[in-house]
Enzyme design. Structure first.
Site, PDB file in Angstrom:
ATOM      1  CB  SER A 150      -5.572 -14.167  -0.349  1.00  0.00           C
ATOM      2  OG  SER A 150      -5.493 -15.538   0.000  1.00  0.00           O
ATOM      3  CB  THR A 153      -3.480 -14.451   7.804  1.00  0.00           C
ATOM      4  OG1 THR A 153      -4.865 -14.798   7.687  1.00  0.00           O
ATOM      5  CG2 THR A 153      -3.150 -14.232   9.281  1.00  0.00           C
ATOM      6  CD  GLN A 175     -13.584 -12.711   0.354  1.00  0.00           C
ATOM      7  OE1 GLN A 175     -14.078 -13.095  -0.720  1.00  0.00           O
ATOM      8  NE2 GLN A 175     -13.221 -13.558   1.299  1.00  0.00           N
ATOM      9  CB  THR A 219      13.141 -21.135   0.559  1.00  0.00           C
ATOM     10  OG1 THR A 219      14.470 -21.197   1.091  1.00  0.00           O
ATOM     11  CG2 THR A 219      13.126 -21.661  -0.862  1.00  0.00           C
ATOM     12  CB  CYS A 278     -10.359 -17.224   9.239  1.00  0.00           C
ATOM     13  SG  CYS A 278      -9.960 -17.118   7.484  1.00  0.00           S
ATOM     14  CG  ASN A 330     -14.892 -11.459   5.274  1.00  0.00           C
ATOM     15  OD1 ASN A 330     -14.738 -10.316   5.681  1.00  0.00           O
ATOM     16  ND2 ASN A 330     -15.021 -12.480   6.090  1.00  0.00           N
TER      17      ASN A 330
END
Length: 370
Positions: A186, A70, A166, A224, A311, A138
């Site tokens: 991802s 995202t 995906q 970080t 989601c 997806n």
């Protein structure tokens, strides 16, 4: 034992990723520090950068780590600096909501982007544009003709972003062969931890960062680095690439599932079946039975599937992807997604079909119903 058939939502974490994360958690160090502890953390990040880059066919220096797909999509869609943005109607909400002002390119009935419509839309306005088209959907698993999208975009001077979340681990992905300028991946979709992703920015280009406050990730993403999650992402990417050959087996299981499900219920719809698809994904429509009812019934039978995108805060609702394909609202409201993955077995298909058959008979839709 419960059967998990929702890999497109999130895949079980691979043992290689668990080991890499555990090892990283057992060592202190900020990857921006110059002492030995910082250098050790930096090594883990850069090792992961190499393996994730290899997974999608880019150079390690192209890759910017993010908190997930995202964030990577938002970075690409908000930071590209072009005047126009065009997105396919089948994109994930992480693309659609990132640029609500984007122009929408329709889908064909098989779930792939309409290339003629894209060509017309780009020709109608010569302002600099970015086109965003996902590699694989997806919900239906439909694989878009991204190389052709790029060819059309180039004729009109447009750049191309590809949400490939995906695809890696299910099909071979080579960003340079596709020709895209930006590509999103991802971690948790391929067996890594949740909370890690990456945006590849190719050929020395840049995007405006979403987050300011530090020089991390070549000043493309401040903050970080999450070293344990990135280390797990890298280990999962390496394992997924090595395990890619197993997807042939998954495709055979997927095809058997669809054939036997249709034998149980001749009215079954397989959305996206006319397109090339991911080998692990089936979008099944059971006319007259709401998706929510199916998901709950299968869950009670010990089988986990989903409806639409994962989601959506747990909501079960008609898919915007199916509606964009021309599927009626009632039929879109009756579709569930079955997605296999690296933990799946042939026995899982049998368990699903047993539960599915009972569901079909309970609603009077079985082939042998009077």
């Amino acid at each position: 034992m419960p059967v998990y058939l929702d890999h497109n939502a999130t895949a079980p974490v691979r043992p290689e990723a668990v080991r890499a994360m555990t090892d990283a958690l057992n060592h202190v160090g900020n990857a921006s520090s110059v002492h030995r502890f910082g250098r050790d953390a930096r090594r883990r990040v850069e090792d992961a950068r190499e393996t994730v880059a290899a997974l999608i066919g880019v150079q390690p220096g192209d890759l910017v780590f993010t908190s997930g797909g995202t964030e990577a999509n938002n970075t690409a869609l908000r930071g590209h600096g072009r005047t126009r943005t065009l997105v396919s109607a089948g994109e994930h909400e992480a693309v659609l909501q990132a640029r609500p002002d984007a122009e929408t390119v329709p889908l064909r009935s098989d779930g792939t982007v309409d290339l003629d419509a894209l060509d017309v839309a780009l020709a109608a306005d010569d302002r600099p544009a970015l086109v965003s088209v996902m590699l694989a959907n997806n919900e239906t698993g439909a694989i878009n003709p991204v190389q052709q999208v790029v060819e059309i975009a180039r004729r009109h001077g447009a750049r191309v972003h590809c949400d490939a979340v995906q695809a890696p681990g299910k099909i071979a992905v080579d960003a340079r062969a596709l020709g895209v300028d930006l590509i999103t991946v991802s971690s948790h979709k391929l067996g890594g931890p949740q909370g890690a992703g990456a945006l590849a920015v190719l050929d020395g280009q840049s995007v405006a960062p979403l987050l300011a406050g530090g020089g991390q990730e070549r000043k493309q993403r401040a903050g970080t680095e999450n070293v344990p999650a990135i280390a797990g992402f890298g280990a999962a990417a390496e394992a997924a690439l090595a395990d890619l050959v197993r997807m042939t087996e998954c495709a055979a299981w997927r095809d058997r599932l669809e054939a036997e499900a249709r034998a149980l219920c001749p009215r079954l719809q397989v959305h996206g079946a006319g397109a090339a698809r991911l080998p692990n994904t089936s979008c099944l429509g059971l006319p007259g039975v709401r998706a929510e009812t199916q998901v709950m019934a299968l869950d009670l039978a010990g089988v986990a599937v989903s409806s639409g995108s994962a989601c959506s805060s747990g909501k079960v609702h008609a898919s915007h992807v199916l509606r964009a394909m021309g599927v009626s609202e009632d039929d879109a409201d009756s579709a569930v997604r079955v997605s296999l993955g690296w933990t799946s077995t042939a026995d899982d298909i049998d368990v699903f079909l047993d539960a599915w058959g009972k569901l079909v008979r309970r609603h009077g839709l079985a082939a042998d119903a009077a």
